[in-house]
Structures are given as C-alpha cells and as structure tokens.
Design a protein around this motif. Structure first.
Motif, mmCIF file in Angstrom:
data_model
loop_
_atom_site.group_PDB
_atom_site.id
_atom_site.type_symbol
_atom_site.label_atom_id
_atom_site.label_comp_id
_atom_site.label_asym_id
_atom_site.label_seq_id
_atom_site.Cartn_x
_atom_site.Cartn_y
_atom_site.Cartn_z
ATOM 1 N N GLY A 116 -47.895 87.459 19.250
ATOM 2 C CA GLY A 116 -49.163 86.785 19.552
ATOM 3 C C GLY A 116 -49.167 85.954 20.817
ATOM 4 N N CYS A 117 -48.014 85.778 21.460
ATOM 5 C CA CYS A 117 -47.969 84.944 22.659
ATOM 6 C C CYS A 117 -48.671 85.657 23.812
ATOM 7 N N ARG A 118 -49.544 84.934 24.508
ATOM 8 C CA ARG A 118 -50.308 85.562 25.585
ATOM 9 C C ARG A 118 -49.912 85.014 26.946
ATOM 10 N N CYS A 119 -48.643 84.573 27.023
ATOM 11 C CA CYS A 119 -48.102 84.058 28.285
ATOM 12 C C CYS A 119 -48.420 84.986 29.465
ATOM 13 N N GLY A 120 -48.308 86.283 29.212
ATOM 14 C CA GLY A 120 -48.518 87.257 30.276
ATOM 15 C C GLY A 120 -49.887 87.081 30.912
ATOM 16 N N GLN A 121 -50.908 86.957 30.064
ATOM 17 C CA GLN A 121 -52.265 86.798 30.596
ATOM 18 C C GLN A 121 -52.468 85.412 31.201
ATOM 19 N N VAL A 122 -51.802 84.421 30.625
ATOM 20 C CA VAL A 122 -51.894 83.066 31.191
ATOM 21 C C VAL A 122 -51.293 83.072 32.596
ATOM 22 N N LEU A 123 -50.133 83.715 32.731
ATOM 23 C CA LEU A 123 -49.450 83.725 34.026
ATOM 24 C C LEU A 123 -50.248 84.461 35.096
ATOM 25 N N GLU A 174 -57.507 79.692 25.382
ATOM 26 C CA GLU A 174 -57.984 80.951 24.819
ATOM 27 C C GLU A 174 -56.906 81.672 24.005
ATOM 28 N N CYS A 175 -55.683 81.172 24.045
ATOM 29 C CA CYS A 175 -54.637 81.768 23.217
ATOM 30 C C CYS A 175 -54.755 81.193 21.817
ATOM 31 N N PRO A 176 -54.877 82.050 20.795
ATOM 32 C CA PRO A 176 -55.078 81.533 19.436
ATOM 33 C C PRO A 176 -53.920 80.669 18.929
ATOM 34 N N LEU A 177 -52.756 80.823 19.528
ATOM 35 C CA LEU A 177 -51.620 80.030 19.048
ATOM 36 C C LEU A 177 -51.565 78.647 19.693
ATOM 37 N N PHE A 178 -52.327 78.463 20.767
ATOM 38 C CA PHE A 178 -52.260 77.222 21.538
ATOM 39 C C PHE A 178 -52.563 76.008 20.658
ATOM 40 N N ALA A 179 -51.628 75.053 20.679
ATOM 41 C CA ALA A 179 -51.778 73.781 19.955
ATOM 42 C C ALA A 179 -51.869 73.953 18.439
ATOM 43 N N ARG A 182 -49.885 77.003 16.356
ATOM 44 C CA ARG A 182 -48.493 77.380 16.086
ATOM 45 C C ARG A 182 -47.599 77.091 17.276
ATOM 46 N N CYS A 183 -48.193 77.018 18.460
ATOM 47 C CA CYS A 183 -47.386 76.827 19.663
ATOM 48 C C CYS A 183 -47.621 75.441 20.253
ATOM 49 N N THR A 184 -46.610 74.599 20.187
ATOM 50 C CA THR A 184 -46.692 73.247 20.741
ATOM 51 C C THR A 184 -45.400 72.987 21.511
ATOM 52 N N PRO A 189 -42.283 75.548 20.722
ATOM 53 C CA PRO A 189 -42.917 76.483 21.646
ATOM 54 C C PRO A 189 -42.710 77.924 21.207
ATOM 55 N N VAL A 190 -43.762 78.720 21.375
ATOM 56 C CA VAL A 190 -43.639 80.148 21.098
ATOM 57 C C VAL A 190 -43.280 80.881 22.389
ATOM 58 N N GLY A 191 -43.944 80.521 23.468
ATOM 59 C CA GLY A 191 -43.677 81.184 24.746
ATOM 60 C C GLY A 191 -43.162 80.203 25.791
ATOM 61 N N ALA A 192 -42.656 80.785 26.873
ATOM 62 C CA ALA A 192 -42.057 79.975 27.934
ATOM 63 C C ALA A 192 -43.075 79.049 28.593
ATOM 64 N N CYS A 193 -44.339 79.477 28.634
ATOM 65 C CA CYS A 193 -45.357 78.667 29.322
ATOM 66 C C CYS A 193 -45.597 77.339 28.632
ATOM 67 N N MET A 194 -45.172 77.204 27.362
ATOM 68 C CA MET A 194 -45.335 75.947 26.651
ATOM 69 C C MET A 194 -44.102 75.060 26.814
ATOM 70 N N VAL A 195 -43.038 75.618 27.385
ATOM 71 C CA VAL A 195 -41.784 74.878 27.454
ATOM 72 C C VAL A 195 -41.634 74.136 28.766
ATOM 73 N N THR A 227 -48.078 76.365 32.444
ATOM 74 C CA THR A 227 -49.519 76.125 32.333
ATOM 75 C C THR A 227 -49.889 75.642 30.936
ATOM 76 N N CYS A 228 -49.342 76.286 29.907
ATOM 77 C CA CYS A 228 -49.692 75.882 28.547
ATOM 78 C C CYS A 228 -49.231 74.457 28.273
ATOM 79 N N ALA A 229 -48.036 74.108 28.758
ATOM 80 C CA ALA A 229 -47.528 72.751 28.548
ATOM 81 C C ALA A 229 -48.418 71.741 29.261
HETATM 82 S S1 SF4 Z 1 -46.864 79.812 25.402
HETATM 83 FE FE1 SF4 Z 1 -47.913 79.408 23.493
HETATM 84 S S2 SF4 Z 1 -49.996 78.788 24.039
HETATM 85 FE FE2 SF4 Z 1 -49.057 79.749 25.834
HETATM 86 S S3 SF4 Z 1 -49.678 81.850 25.691
HETATM 87 FE FE3 SF4 Z 1 -47.690 81.764 24.692
HETATM 88 S S4 SF4 Z 1 -48.158 81.390 22.531
HETATM 89 FE FE4 SF4 Z 1 -50.046 81.005 23.684
#
Ligand code: SF4
Lengths: 364, 335
Positions: A316-323, A331-336, A338-340, A344-350, A355-357
């Motif tokens: 479910g991580c949409r890092c690819g589209q975020v990047l 717009e990522c359903p996991l944002f805030a 399941r992913c905090t 963190p689920v993806g690297a963009c939150m770490v 961007t997610c962080a």
């Molecule tokens: S890092 Fe987390 S919030 Fe960002 S796209 Fe991946 S799952 Fe979604």
C-alpha cells in the motif's frame, strides 16, 4: 550566519507574496526537486500562504527516499552477516538507519548487535578503519552530486594511506536524469523546477539548459530560505506568464553557472556514470555513480559477495507516486494512519528530508 | 510496537511515550503514576510531598558546563521544582564499571555535593554497585528526590486555560549542543556550555505569584517541542508559538543549521516553561528576570482553543506550521 536573517524577514517576503497574488496567472505546478527545499517550504509555512492554484509539488530530491528497497535490503543483509562473523563495521548517515527494508532495518540490526555507526562525514569512516585494522569498514554511501565528491575524496585518501579495510557501497545518484524522466512521464504535470541549490553549486546549470531546450520548462536554482523560495516561485511564474522558459540562478550567493570545477574533476577521477535503480522510478539510465575499475579495491559491491535479497515491497505504500510528485502524501491512504514517523511504512516517512515526513511533521 | 528496544525508546519523544503506555502503565496501574507528570504528588497525613526519580547515562561524563554529578542533582531537583515543590532530600545510586578511574569518581562526587549545596538539598541515602567491564559504560547514576509543597500550590496540565501565556525562562538548546560538541567523532569548537542548573532557585522567586501559574515543566530531553506537545495532549488545548520570540543563541542556531538539527528538540537542563494566566504574566516575568536563571525569560506563545491538542508555530515570514513531538533519536545519552 547572521546575514541569513535578511532572508527570513517578513517584509520582503510579504512584498513578493503580494506580487505573486497580483499576477494574472492563477494556476501553476512547480516542482521543488530537493528534499531540503521540501522541508524549508513545510517549515516556513510557505504553502499555507500561497494562493491554492500555485502548487509547489515535491520531487525525488531526498537521497534516502530514492534508494531502492533492494539496495537497502542488501546492506541490511551485510549487517546481519557482520553480526555473525564479527568482522564488518557498517557506517552510514543517520537517516538511512530507520528506512524499512523488506524484513528489517539497519536500526533494528544495530539493536540486535550489528556494529553500525552513524557518521556525519565519510572521513570519519577512515578513522574507524584505522582504529579497527582487523575489521572491514563499509560505508553505505547514499547521496546526490553534493555528497559524492566527499566520498571521492575519501577514497583517494584511503588509497594514499594504503587503507585496505575501507570500502563504500555506492548509491550515489544524479539528479538531472530523474528530472528528465519526470518530464517524459505523461502522468505528471510540471510547469517548472525549483532546482536544488547545493547540487547546482557542484554541477552548475548546463544540465538545466538541456531541460529548457528540450522540454521548454523553466528552471530556477533556488536557495533554501523562505525568501529564496518565494522569489524563485515568482520568477518561474513570470517565465510561464511570458512563455519564456529559461535557466535563472536565484541562489547566486553560492551557485555559479559553471559549477565547481574541482568537485567535478574529483567525481570524474573516481566515478563512472552507470544506470541506477531508484525507488518509485525503476532503473534510470545514466543516473548513478559507480567506482571506476581502478578503485575496485574500495568498491564494496565487488569486495563482498553481496546477496540478492528477496524484496517485499511494503503493502500500500505510494512512495513512488509521492517521489514523482503525482500525489501529495495526504492522498496516500496509509498517511498518518498506519504510516507515521514512529512506525514508517515507506522511506518517505523516515528521512528528515522525506516528503511524507515533512507533511506529517509540519502540515498534517 | 517494535519487538526490541531501540535507542529512540529512550529519547523522551514519541517512542518513549509509546513504551511507557504499552509496557509500564498497564503493569503499574497507579493513579498518581498515570498523571505522567515529572513528579508524583503525594499526600501523607496532611503533608503534601513531591517525589521523583531519574537516571543519568550521559556520554561523555564531563562536558562543557558540567558533568554527570551536577546533572544528576539538577535533573532531579528540577523535576521537583517545576511541580512547585521545595526540594529537600536526595538519594543517589552509582553503577560503576570495573576499572573506572577513582580520580574521576572523586571529581564527580565533589561536583555532586557542590551542586547539592547550591540547590540547598541534602543527600541522605546512597548506594554503590560495581559491574564487570562492558556491563555498563563507565558510570551511570540514579537519583531520587523528595520535596515539600506549600499550601495553595497546584500546578498541572489540568489547570491550563485558553489565553494562558507561555513563558520560557531562557535560551534553548545549550545542553544538547554542549554534549554534542564534546562527543567523540563529532567534536567541534564552540563556546556554548550546558545550561545545567538547579531551577528551584528560580522557582523560589516565582512562587509568590503561584496563583497565576497554571502549569510548569522543564523541557529536558525531547526539548521544547516535545514538552509543549505533552501539555497540549494532557490539557486538550492548543498552543501557538511565535518563531520570532524563541530565544536562541546565535551560535546554537548556526550549529543546528550546519548539522541539520532542530533546536526545538535539543535538550535543556536548566530551563523551564510556565503556562500563566495572562493577567499575571507581566508581573511573573519581571520577577523571573531578577534571577540569573531567568534573566532572558520571555513569552514565546499562548494557549489556544483551536486546533485542539496541536502545537502550531507562527513562522517568521507569517506562515504557520505544526510542531510535532520528537520522533527519531536526535542524540542518545544526553542526560
Ligand atoms: S511513506 Fe507512508 S505515507 Fe508516504 S507513501 Fe509510503 S506509506 Fe504512504
């Protein structure tokens, strides 16, 4: 440092903001390519001040975020092996520690007892190598054109000293090829780029000229203070209004069109350009830096029999589209949910530049 | 929740909070502990007592502006003081690694006793353990403290109200930078020294105005950003902080920019924040400024109704953004 205060004052900032608001142009999508820009935009609240049609979208400029899962997994496996053979010291920059691999992270491996050091500079890894002659010090080198010259210098230093227990696993990448991939992509809308200040200080503006010529998109090399960013935004809007895309340097206190000749020479001396795998993008031709054959002795990918990991992409991580700037983190359903940042689920939150962080920390 | 303890579980930020909630609170189940204040407020036969404990694992043991001994006194004294208590008695436990130089231990003991003298607390009970090499790193210290609370004093997040002024007693981040500057591997030259100091001396000047003080906390590890978040979480209100108003040494700001650190999350060991009724803020501020520990005190923000449980920063250029709790371990073993 004091002079930076000039770039943080309210009055000049507000003056440009009202100029932006008075332009007839109400819709524009500009991509800030650099993670440090992303953080600065979020931190200063810049987005909250711009009219809604003036969109600043974040790009692939966080080196930790674009490191592919497979590359992360491989170093994690090396760290695991090091825990068993007690011979490997893994060195890296802080942010990559918490990036989730398929099954673990470097931070978790460290907690289990792998010898992993967080360093502020590659040169410190040489000290580690000198102090631990019986061990292999491997630097997980992640970064763009800004950090790569430092790695090159470190390798030359290791060579001069005859340090044979030091190597790097190079995940150094080049920014302009990724910008071109984005413009080729039919699903992205980018009217212009806020080009990365530090990267441009090294590479100069020639690669951006190519983007202007080929794709007719504006490129403004921007500094990192709120005033830099709003001024660069304004310039890009003027370019669009006048349909006159070109390269401009807003960050002229640091960046020169020809770049940094010394650093470029270092890069050429130590690295070859090769295809590289990017998270979210896949393989981008000629976008990576690998050590020249003459430096094989310092190339961790050759020195060690690096395993091929079984990659399990986080569900479910949409890092690819975020990047790629195709969606905002919200717009990522996991944002805030399941992913905090703690989980963190993806690297963009770490990464601190992710961007997610940045959205989570400052704009949620 | 992670399966193993990570360094971040000890940084005083989000992971620490998660650990306390999932591992400790369900086992201990005490209503006083559940208030999650810096000190336990107890009533024993009409006497109001504050009780607290803290462990110190700072690395290095000696740093610009202090050492683990001074820190171990100030840390516990400060936890009592911000509860409005007058610190009276301390206990101290030493866990020493085999082969530790006696000379250093004596130096630390002297510094410990000097700090206790300054803070006017007595060291009334102590313990010593030695462990084999590698079982701890050089020296760890635990201190517990008891203080008495005068009548009429009742600070706590439950009393925080909309419109309260947030007063900060001085520059932030000094302790964090002092520790960082003396760390092996990242050492750099700086004139910044730790702000480590016993805050009861400052609180003493503030207590005459206790009626207008609603809550008081000391932003230690986790920094100002984390402590403000704790207050909004516990009170249900929001807080707005003005970036312009944050007191910060030029040098600390410079180092933070170079190293990519956020001063909001740097540790302090001699600073407090108070949530104060707006009518009493000016008076309290001038009282604080008379004490050297509060000479740079200023109002950095206000308690707001919206957005609930969030800390917002009004940035210098007029934008706004959130301030979150500390997440990653910016720096382990700072206290
Ligand atoms: S890092 Fe987390 S919030 Fe960002 S796209 Fe991946 S799952 Fe979604």
């Amino acid at each position: 440092m004091k002079y930076l205060d000039e770039f943080r004052k309210k009055e000049p900032f507000q003056a440009i903001l009202s100029k932006i608001k008075s332009l007839p142009l109400t819709e524009i999508s500009l991509m800030e390519v650099c993670g440090t820009h992303t953080v600065s935009i979020s931190k200063s609240g810049l987005r909250s001040l711009l009219p809604p049609g003036i969109r600043l979208i974040s790009g692939p400029g966080c080196p930790v975020c674009v490191t592919s899962l497979e590359d992360v997994d491989r170093v994690i496996m090396l760290a695991e092996e090091g825990r068993k053979n007690k011979r490997y010291i893994i060195a890296t920059f802080g942010d990559i520690m918490r990036v989730p691999g398929s099954h673990s992270s470097l931070l978790k491996e460290k907690a289990k007892g792998s010898d992993i050091h967080i360093l502020y500079s590659p040169a410190d890894a040489l000290t580690l190598a000198r102090e631990n002659p019986e061990k292999e010090v491997v630097f997980f080198a992640v970064g763009f054109e800004t950090t790569s010259p430092t790695f090159a210098a470190t390798i030359l230093q290791a060579q001069r000293e005859g340090l044979s227990n030091f190597s790097i696993i190079s995940n150094n990448k080049l920014i302009p090829p990724a910008m071109e991939v984005l413009l080729e992509d039919k699903e992205t809308t980018i009217d212009g780029f806020l080009c990365p200040g530090h990267v441009s200080a090294i590479i100069g503006t020639a690669p951006y000229q190519r983007i202007v010529d080929r794709y007719q998109k504006g490129c403004v090399v921007s500094g990192f203070e709120p005033l830099d960013l709003i001024l660069s935004t304004y310039w890009l809007m003027l370019q669009k209004r006048d349909t006159a895309p070109r390269v401009e340097i807003e960050y002229s206190r640091v960046v020169h069109p020809e770049g940094n000749a010394k650093a470029l020479a270092l890069l050429n001396q130590v690295y070859d350009i090769a295809d590289a795998s990017w998270r979210g993008f896949g393989v981008i031709p000629k976008s990576g830096l690998v050590l020249k054959d003459a430096f094989s002795a310092y190339d961790g990918t050759k020195k060690f029999d690096l395993p091929t990991p079984e990659v399990a992409t986080p569900h479910g991580c949409r890092c690819g589209q975020v990047l790629k700037g195709m969606i905002t983190p919200k717009e990522c359903p996991l944002f805030a949910t399941r992913c905090t940042p703690t989980n963190p689920v993806g690297a963009c939150m770490v990464s601190s530049e992710g961007t997610c962080a940045a959205y989570y920390k400052y704009e949620q | 929740m992670e399966d193993y303890i990570l360094l971040g579980h000890g940084n005083g930020g989000k992971l620490t909070a998660e650990l306390i909630e999932t591992c400790f609170l369900p086992c201990f189940k005490d209503p006083v502990l559940n208030t999650l204040q810096d000190q336990a407020l107890l009533e024993i036969e009409n006497h109001r007592i504050a009780f607290t404990t803290d462990s110190f694992v700072v690395d290095p043991l000696f740093f610009p502006g202090g050492d683990i001994g001074k820190l171990a006194v100030c840390g516990t004294v400060n936890d009592l003081a911000v509860g409005g208590a007058v610190p009276r008695f301390l206990s101290v436990g030493f866990i020493i690694e085999e082969n530790f130089p006696l000379e250093d231990l004596k130096k630390i003991a002297r510094s410990f006793s000097r700090a206790a003298d300054t803070a006017q607390v007595r060291i009334v009970t102590a313990d010593t353990k030695v462990v084999e090499k590698g079982a701890c790193d050089k020296l760890f210290i635990n201190t517990s403290g008891i203080g008495t609370i005068n009548e009429g004093i009742d600070f706590g997040s439950h009393k925080v109200a909309e419109g309260d002024a947030i007063i900060l007693s001085g520059d932030i981040g000094d302790h964090g930078i002092a520790i960082l500057s003396s760390r092996k591997g990242i050492a750099f030259e700086t004139s910044v020294t730790s702000d480590c100091a016993p805050l009861n001396l400052l609180v003493h000047e503030m207590l005459p105005y206790a009626a207008s003080i609603h809550a008081m906390r000391d932003p230690t590890r986790g920094g100002l950003g984390t402590i403000l978040n704790e207050i909004v979480q516990q009170s249900g209100f929001g807080i707005t902080v003005y970036e312009d108003a944050l007191p910060l040494k030029e040098e600390v700001r410079g180092i933070c920019e170079l190293l990519g650190l956020d001063p909001l999350y740097l540790a302090n060991e001699g600073k407090l924040i108070a949530c104060v009724h707006p009518d009493g803020a000016k008076e309290l501020l001038s009282a604080m400024k008379k004490n050297p520990l509060g000479k740079d005190a200023c109002i950095i923000g206000h308690v707001t109704k919206e957005p609930p449980k969030k800390v917002v920063m009004e940035t210098r250029v007029g934008g706004s953004r959130f301030i979150d709790m500390l997440v990653a371990e910016d720096l382990p073993r700072i206290c």
